[in-house]
Design an enzyme around this catalytic site. Structure first.
Site, PDB file in Angstrom:
ATOM      1  N   SER A  38       0.808  -1.212   0.000  1.00  0.00           N
ATOM      2  CA  SER A  38       0.000   0.000   0.000  1.00  0.00           C
ATOM      3  C   SER A  38       0.850   1.274   0.000  1.00  0.00           C
ATOM      4  CB  SER A  38      -0.965  -0.028   1.190  1.00  0.00           C
ATOM      5  OG  SER A  38      -1.904   1.009   1.125  1.00  0.00           O
TER       6      SER A  38
ATOM      7  N   ASP B 181      -1.964   6.600  -3.445  1.00  0.00           N
ATOM      8  CA  ASP B 181      -0.825   5.930  -2.830  1.00  0.00           C
ATOM      9  C   ASP B 181      -0.413   4.763  -3.725  1.00  0.00           C
ATOM     10  OD1 ASP B 181      -3.099   4.408  -2.340  1.00  0.00           O
ATOM     11  OD2 ASP B 181      -2.390   3.678  -0.414  1.00  0.00           O
TER      12      ASP B 181
ATOM     13  N   ASP C  55      -1.184   1.627  -3.931  1.00  0.00           N
ATOM     14  CA  ASP C  55      -2.151   0.643  -4.441  1.00  0.00           C
ATOM     15  C   ASP C  55      -3.526   1.242  -4.698  1.00  0.00           C
ATOM     16  OD1 ASP C  55      -2.896   0.991  -1.792  1.00  0.00           O
ATOM     17  OD2 ASP C  55      -3.307  -1.131  -1.442  1.00  0.00           O
TER      18      ASP C  55
ATOM     19  N   ASP D 142      -5.873   2.725  -2.878  1.00  0.00           N
ATOM     20  CA  ASP D 142      -7.032   2.739  -1.996  1.00  0.00           C
ATOM     21  C   ASP D 142      -7.179   4.104  -1.315  1.00  0.00           C
ATOM     22  OD1 ASP D 142      -4.907   2.519  -0.216  1.00  0.00           O
ATOM     23  OD2 ASP D 142      -5.743   0.834   0.906  1.00  0.00           O
TER      24      ASP D 142
END
Length: 430
Positions: free
Chosen positions: A79, A216, A218, A220
């Site tokens: 992430s 960011d 990934d 999310d």
């Protein structure tokens, strides 16, 4: 996580949840594709069917787990964490992060020590979920009559595969930035902090863009940049998404570290606010029948899915700003509440330190002490400070908010000092 640990985790999960399909997606980090195949091997050795979703943003893995009827969806990603990190996120068949009881189910299976492998290997399959996700996302919105000029900073992550394309399809003029997927993250670190977004903010201003969007590693998370090149408080993301998606009188879930500005807006809209632990809003969504959930830089709209989705939030907010120009005032105005987060590079046993921390802050006139998630101290003037151990790094996070900038700095300074004292001499290396 090592390949051996990931293999055992995948095998145990498939053993605990039984035969079926297990979705696997991964981000662009150096180790992610390898670890995704290790996950597939573990699932296959348990006799179940690994379904490879490919290199996709984490929300797409959650979407795929739901659409493909998977027992579990595995997203191999770290992430917003630094490039050298790796990890695995889990989603259930609804696209939600696993509830605590299901996490315990896996943990109990890991300590049993039984032979979990099957005499027959499960067949590995591949499934495109990125295309259906993008099509479904775009189909939820109408093309805007006058598109915005938007800079989209993709953080060299797989959000580049979705957000610029979706916005372009809906009539916006998109300028992709850092859209080449790279495990090196050459442009900036994956966490979209104001410091990491300094270059993106300057580009937004210099190009005369109406808006900047930043993900960011990934996708999310979502952070906004206004036309003047100012990285906006996370509360603005939450407020805009709230106003774009929620009707009056509904239940909304806010994490404990979400700004009071969001609670004030939800209350103004006649909504009932429920607070939740960070990363566990889905528990309250199901329990309360909530219409919306948010934490800093993350949004969950149950009408779309039960996962945190920065790409959906980006399209939702861009659509609202294009159709309701008065909302643009929100991204230009100075915020009433001043909010800051500080990461202390040391782990602290907060339950043991709580009494000492409370004593240090007694002089500021404490109104309430809350232990829903970490330690949160609310003061009589509405200011608050919250301490929470990181779940992914050896850090303790301090969140603080006040309408008075001087009080904000005073509270933060006190918080940093007391954590340094609790950690012991020489433990905190800045």
């Amino acid at each position: 996580q090592t390949p051996e640990q990931v293999d055992k985790l995948a095998l145990t999960s498939a053993f605990a949840f039984g035969r079926g399909s297990y979705g696997i997606g991964w981000d662009g980090r150096k180790s992610s594709a390898l670890l995704a195949r290790v996950v597939a091997a573990g699932i296959s050795s348990a006799g179940s069917r690994p379904v490879m979703f490919g290199l996709v943003p984490t929300p797409v893995t959650a979407f795929g787990a739901r659409e493909e009827g998977c027992k579990i969806g595995f997203s191999v990603t770290a992430s917003h964490n630094p490039p050298e990190y790796s990890g695995v996120k889990f989603f259930d068949g609804k696209g939600m992060e696993l509830p605590k009881e299901q996490e315990l189910r896996i943990e109990r299976a890991m300590v049993v020590g039984a032979d979990m492998s099957s005499p027959e290997f499960g067949e590995v399959a591949s499934q495109d979920v990125l295309g259906p996700y993008l099509d479904r996302l775009v189909s939820r919105f109408q093309k805007v009559p006058k598109g915005l000029k938007i800079v989209v900073d993709c953080s060299n992550g797989p959000g580049a595969l979705v957000t610029p394309k979706a916005l372009d399809s809906l009539g916006h003029r998109v300028i992709p930035l850092n859209a080449q997927i790279s495990w090196r993250f050459p442009a900036r670190l994956p966490e979209p902090t104001p410091e990491n977004l300094a270059d993106a903010a300057a580009i937004v201003s210099s190009l005369g863009a109406d808006l900047g969007l930043a993900h960011d590693g990934d996708a999310d998370r979502l952070v906004l940049i206004n036309p003047a090149g100012r990285v906006l408080p996370d509360s603005i993301v939450s407020i805009l998404a709230l106003r774009a998606s929620v009707q009056q009188g509904r239940v909304v879930v806010l994490s404990e570290n979400t700004s009071s500005a969001v609670e004030e807006e939800a209350t103004r809209m006649g909504c009932h606010v429920v607070r939740s632990r960070i990363g566990k809003s889905f528990v309250e969504i199901e329990k309360e029948g909530a219409a919306f959930a948010t934490e800093p830089s993350k949004v969950v709209d149950p009408k779309w899915g039960m996962w945190e989705d920065g790409m959906y939030a980006a399209v939702l907010i861009a659509d609202a700003l294009a159709r309701e120009p008065e909302l643009l005032k929100l991204i230009g105005a100075e915020p009433k509440w001043q909010y800051k987060q500080v990461n202390i590079p040391v782990s602290v046993d907060l339950p043991r330190a709580a009494e000492r921390i409370e004593a240090e802050f007694a002089k500021f006139r404490i109104s309430e002490v809350r232990r829903l998630d970490g330690l949160k101290i609310v003061f009589k003037d509405g200011s608050w400070i919250m301490f929470r151990s990181s779940g992914t790094e050896p850090k303790t996070r301090i969140y603080c908010e006040s309408v008075d900038p001087l009080r904000l700095e005073e509270l933060l300074g006190t918080g940093k000092k007391v954590l340094e004292d609790v950690a012991g001499p020489g433990k905190v290396q800045w």
